[in-house]
Motif scaffolding. Structure first.
Motif, PDB file in Angstrom:
ATOM      1  N   HIS A 174      41.401  17.567 117.965  1.00 29.56           N
ATOM      2  CA  HIS A 174      41.876  16.175 118.001  1.00 29.56           C
ATOM      3  C   HIS A 174      41.202  15.464 119.173  1.00 29.56           C
ATOM      4  O   HIS A 174      40.497  16.108 119.958  1.00 29.56           O
ATOM      5  CB  HIS A 174      43.412  16.100 118.077  1.00 29.56           C
ATOM      6  CG  HIS A 174      44.044  16.943 119.162  1.00 29.56           C
ATOM      7  ND1 HIS A 174      45.376  16.870 119.483  1.00 29.56           N
ATOM      8  CD2 HIS A 174      43.530  17.860 120.020  1.00 29.56           C
ATOM      9  CE1 HIS A 174      45.647  17.711 120.459  1.00 29.56           C
ATOM     10  NE2 HIS A 174      44.550  18.318 120.794  1.00 29.56           N
ATOM     11  N   PHE A 212      36.174  15.333 110.702  1.00 23.69           N
ATOM     12  CA  PHE A 212      36.653  13.974 110.477  1.00 23.69           C
ATOM     13  C   PHE A 212      36.640  13.207 111.796  1.00 23.69           C
ATOM     14  O   PHE A 212      36.107  13.709 112.796  1.00 23.69           O
ATOM     15  CB  PHE A 212      38.043  13.993 109.829  1.00 23.69           C
ATOM     16  CG  PHE A 212      39.082  14.769 110.604  1.00 23.69           C
ATOM     17  CD1 PHE A 212      39.090  16.158 110.598  1.00 23.69           C
ATOM     18  CD2 PHE A 212      40.053  14.110 111.343  1.00 23.69           C
ATOM     19  CE1 PHE A 212      40.036  16.875 111.322  1.00 23.69           C
ATOM     20  CE2 PHE A 212      41.000  14.826 112.071  1.00 23.69           C
ATOM     21  CZ  PHE A 212      40.989  16.202 112.054  1.00 23.69           C
ATOM     22  N   PHE A 254      55.361  16.149 118.616  1.00 27.70           N
ATOM     23  CA  PHE A 254      54.108  16.604 119.225  1.00 27.70           C
ATOM     24  C   PHE A 254      54.473  17.102 120.619  1.00 27.70           C
ATOM     25  O   PHE A 254      55.264  16.444 121.303  1.00 27.70           O
ATOM     26  CB  PHE A 254      53.090  15.455 119.347  1.00 27.70           C
ATOM     27  CG  PHE A 254      52.624  14.914 118.019  1.00 27.70           C
ATOM     28  CD1 PHE A 254      51.646  15.571 117.280  1.00 27.70           C
ATOM     29  CD2 PHE A 254      53.160  13.742 117.508  1.00 27.70           C
ATOM     30  CE1 PHE A 254      51.222  15.066 116.052  1.00 27.70           C
ATOM     31  CE2 PHE A 254      52.741  13.236 116.288  1.00 27.70           C
ATOM     32  CZ  PHE A 254      51.768  13.906 115.560  1.00 27.70           C
ATOM     33  N   PHE A 256      52.919  16.933 123.291  1.00 31.66           N
ATOM     34  CA  PHE A 256      52.403  16.081 124.385  1.00 31.66           C
ATOM     35  C   PHE A 256      53.040  14.704 124.433  1.00 31.66           C
ATOM     36  O   PHE A 256      52.701  13.891 125.291  1.00 31.66           O
ATOM     37  CB  PHE A 256      50.872  15.978 124.328  1.00 31.66           C
ATOM     38  CG  PHE A 256      50.317  15.981 122.920  1.00 31.66           C
ATOM     39  CD1 PHE A 256      50.045  17.184 122.280  1.00 31.66           C
ATOM     40  CD2 PHE A 256      50.066  14.797 122.252  1.00 31.66           C
ATOM     41  CE1 PHE A 256      49.545  17.208 120.980  1.00 31.66           C
ATOM     42  CE2 PHE A 256      49.558  14.810 120.959  1.00 31.66           C
ATOM     43  CZ  PHE A 256      49.301  16.024 120.320  1.00 31.66           C
ATOM     44  N   GLU A 262      55.529   9.620 113.774  1.00 32.55           N
ATOM     45  CA  GLU A 262      54.411   9.573 112.840  1.00 32.55           C
ATOM     46  C   GLU A 262      54.270   8.100 112.470  1.00 32.55           C
ATOM     47  O   GLU A 262      55.273   7.398 112.334  1.00 32.55           O
ATOM     48  CB  GLU A 262      54.776  10.397 111.604  1.00 32.55           C
ATOM     49  CG  GLU A 262      53.627  11.064 110.920  1.00 32.55           C
ATOM     50  CD  GLU A 262      53.243  12.382 111.572  1.00 32.55           C
ATOM     51  OE1 GLU A 262      52.095  12.472 112.020  1.00 32.55           O
ATOM     52  OE2 GLU A 262      54.088  13.296 111.637  1.00 32.55           O
ATOM     53  N   GLY A 279      53.557   8.404 120.509  1.00 34.40           N
ATOM     54  CA  GLY A 279      54.789   8.644 121.258  1.00 34.40           C
ATOM     55  C   GLY A 279      54.603   8.328 122.731  1.00 34.40           C
ATOM     56  O   GLY A 279      53.530   7.878 123.151  1.00 34.40           O
ATOM     57  N   PHE A 303      44.880   8.256 115.561  1.00 32.05           N
ATOM     58  CA  PHE A 303      44.790   7.922 114.130  1.00 32.05           C
ATOM     59  C   PHE A 303      43.556   8.553 113.506  1.00 32.05           C
ATOM     60  O   PHE A 303      42.548   8.759 114.178  1.00 32.05           O
ATOM     61  CB  PHE A 303      44.625   6.402 113.921  1.00 32.05           C
ATOM     62  CG  PHE A 303      45.750   5.573 114.419  1.00 32.05           C
ATOM     63  CD1 PHE A 303      47.026   6.091 114.562  1.00 32.05           C
ATOM     64  CD2 PHE A 303      45.531   4.231 114.743  1.00 32.05           C
ATOM     65  CE1 PHE A 303      48.063   5.304 115.014  1.00 32.05           C
ATOM     66  CE2 PHE A 303      46.559   3.434 115.209  1.00 32.05           C
ATOM     67  CZ  PHE A 303      47.827   3.964 115.347  1.00 32.05           C
TER      68      PHE A 303
HETATM   69  C1  FA5 Z   1      47.074  14.714 116.126  1.00 31.79           C
HETATM   70  O1  FA5 Z   1      45.910  15.121 115.980  1.00 31.79           O
HETATM   71  C2  FA5 Z   1      47.554  14.193 117.436  1.00 31.79           C
HETATM   72  N1  FA5 Z   1      46.601  14.503 118.466  1.00 31.79           N
HETATM   73  C3  FA5 Z   1      47.813  12.685 117.315  1.00 31.79           C
HETATM   74  C4  FA5 Z   1      48.572  12.116 118.487  1.00 31.79           C
HETATM   75  C5  FA5 Z   1      47.870  11.551 119.536  1.00 31.79           C
HETATM   76  C6  FA5 Z   1      49.957  12.166 118.530  1.00 31.79           C
HETATM   77  C7  FA5 Z   1      48.552  11.020 120.616  1.00 31.79           C
HETATM   78  C8  FA5 Z   1      50.636  11.641 119.609  1.00 31.79           C
HETATM   79  C9  FA5 Z   1      49.927  11.060 120.634  1.00 31.79           C
HETATM   80  P1  FA5 Z   1      47.664  15.007 113.578  1.00 31.79           P
HETATM   81  O2  FA5 Z   1      47.308  16.440 113.466  1.00 31.79           O
HETATM   82  O3  FA5 Z   1      48.831  14.529 112.800  1.00 31.79           O
HETATM   83  O4  FA5 Z   1      47.926  14.572 115.087  1.00 31.79           O
HETATM   84  O5  FA5 Z   1      46.389  14.156 113.157  1.00 31.79           O
HETATM   85  C10 FA5 Z   1      46.357  12.744 113.312  1.00 31.79           C
HETATM   86  C11 FA5 Z   1      45.676  12.064 112.133  1.00 31.79           C
HETATM   87  O6  FA5 Z   1      44.354  12.536 111.961  1.00 31.79           O
HETATM   88  C12 FA5 Z   1      46.334  12.336 110.787  1.00 31.79           C
HETATM   89  O7  FA5 Z   1      47.441  11.512 110.595  1.00 31.79           O
HETATM   90  C13 FA5 Z   1      45.214  11.965 109.845  1.00 31.79           C
HETATM   91  O8  FA5 Z   1      45.090  10.557 109.693  1.00 31.79           O
HETATM   92  C14 FA5 Z   1      44.018  12.479 110.597  1.00 31.79           C
HETATM   93  N2  FA5 Z   1      43.641  13.809 110.112  1.00 31.79           N
HETATM   94  C15 FA5 Z   1      44.146  15.003 110.480  1.00 31.79           C
HETATM   95  N3  FA5 Z   1      43.540  15.997 109.829  1.00 31.79           N
HETATM   96  C16 FA5 Z   1      42.619  15.437 109.014  1.00 31.79           C
HETATM   97  C17 FA5 Z   1      41.650  15.944 108.088  1.00 31.79           C
HETATM   98  N4  FA5 Z   1      41.489  17.246 107.878  1.00 31.79           N
HETATM   99  N5  FA5 Z   1      40.868  15.043 107.433  1.00 31.79           N
HETATM  100  C18 FA5 Z   1      40.999  13.729 107.646  1.00 31.79           C
HETATM  101  N6  FA5 Z   1      41.885  13.183 108.511  1.00 31.79           N
HETATM  102  C19 FA5 Z   1      42.684  14.038 109.191  1.00 31.79           C
END
Ligand code: FA5
Length: 332
Positions: A174, A212, A254, A256, A262, A279, A303
């Motif tokens: 991420h 991604f 999460f 952190f 969400e 958050g 995002f």
């Molecule tokens: C996170 O990666 C957290 N780091 C986000 C976060 C940041 C939360 C700061 C709080 C504060 P998550 O695993 O849900 O969260 O991924 C975030 C977004 O990345 C997903 O909602 C989706 O839009 C995108 N994403 C995740 N995995 C994939 C994938 N394999 N392909 C495309 N988009 C993806």
């Protein structure tokens, strides 16, 4: 003599009209108006004529000279035009050749979405930050309050790089490590967004790609609340999508952020699409970066950019973005 001059005038005009270049013209000028020309000779002969013929002879000489001079001028004008036209023709560049042969390319859809996201957040006062795509366990997990034993570590489906001890090295799963790198190097107030590539062992399907893009946001300042997060998200959605798109928070988890949510946005068909997580920055994360959580608060979000592009262009399948089918990409 008069008869002779008339013949000379007719001949001169015919030759001048045929002259093909300026050099020939210069020769004809000498031949018909120079010292040895019929006109010049006739002029010298006037004195020898009987007095009553001199006047007519003089008039005829002047008329012949004038006629030849005029024809010479016309020929010169014609030839100069020809030279000029030829020069124009020689120097002409056919630019249409380039236009027809090479069609201009355009930025990839994900790049367009990323540029636009940056523009929107920069317009709201954020600056753009960056971090490496290969990370250590400290930045990808530990500093983000995800110790080794934490079950959340498994949910990130991390791709590891085998470089051996002492540290675990991985492709970042991420963009949240950029939060840590920014807070380590910069004192609050902090207002940054960090777009970039991220990697997971996810199998490609209609909504997932193994490589991604995410955009991270981080704000650290005094008296920051969940209300600031909600206001920022609201403003972002309105600027990026327009007022017809709705957004909502769903309680989530999460390590952190606390509390965590969400973030979803509405699709034209009325269903919701998960865009990312957000958050309030967890106090442990601030402490890990040497920032006093008693004095500073923050919010963060992350995002998926590819999913934003899918939504914006109403694509059926996220894999369209990476199939590299030029017929598809050309449309945008
Ligand atoms: C996170 O990666 C957290 N780091 C986000 C976060 C940041 C939360 C700061 C709080 C504060 P998550 O695993 O849900 O969260 O991924 C975030 C977004 O990345 C997903 O909602 C989706 O839009 C995108 N994403 C995740 N995995 C994939 C994938 N394999 N392909 C495309 N988009 C993806």
């Amino acid at each position: 003599m008069i008869e002779n001059l008339r013949q000379v005038a007719v001949l001169a005009k015919a030759r001048l009209a045929e002259a093909a270049d300026l050099e020939t013209l210069a020769k004809l000028d000498v031949e018909f108006l120079g010292k040895k020309s019929a006109v010049a000779i006739a002029k010298r002969q006037i004195a020898a004529l009987p007095a009553e013929q001199r006047r007519d002879a003089g008039l005829e000489i002047n008329a012949t000279r004038a006629e030849i001079t005029k024809a010479l001028g016309a020929a010169r004008h014609r030839l100069e035009q020809t030279v000029y036209q030829k020069q124009l023709e020689d120097e002409r560049l056919d630019l249409s050749e380039y236009r027809h042969k090479r069609r201009p390319g355009s930025l990839h859809l994900v790049t367009q979405a990323r540029d636009r996201l940056e523009d929107v957040f920069v317009g709201m006062g954020f600056t753009v930050a960056e971090g490496p795509e290969v990370e250590s366990a400290w930045y990808n997990f530990e500093a983000l309050n995800i110790p080794e034993w934490h079950p959340a570590r498994g949910s990130f489906d991390t791709i590891f790089v085998e470089l051996g001890e002492p540290e675990e090295v991985m492709l970042r799963s991420h963009t949240s490590p950029v939060q840590i790198r920014t807070m380590e190097n910069q004192q609050p107030p902090i207002y940054i967004v960090a777009p970039g590539r991220t990697f997971r062992t996810d199998t490609a399907d209609a909504t997932h790609l193994p490589a991604f893009n995410q955009i991270e946001g981080l704000v650290v300042d005094r008296n920051i609340t969940m209300g600031d997060l909600a206001g920022t998200m609201d403003e972002f959605v309105r600027t990026f999508f327009g007022s017809e798109v709705k957004s909502r928070f769903r309680p989530s988890y999460f390590p952190f952020t606390e509390p965590s949510a969400e973030f979803d946005i509405s699709r034209p068909d009325g269903t919701w699409l998960e865009l990312g997580g957000c958050g309030m920055v967890h106090p442990n994360v601030l402490s890990n970066c040497g920032i006093d959580p008693e004095r500073w608060q923050g919010f963060a979000f992350g995002f998926g950019i590819d999913r934003l592009a899918v939504l914006r262009h109403e694509l059926d399948d996220i894999r369209e973005l990476v199939n590299n089918d030029v017929r598809f990409l050309r449309q945008f």
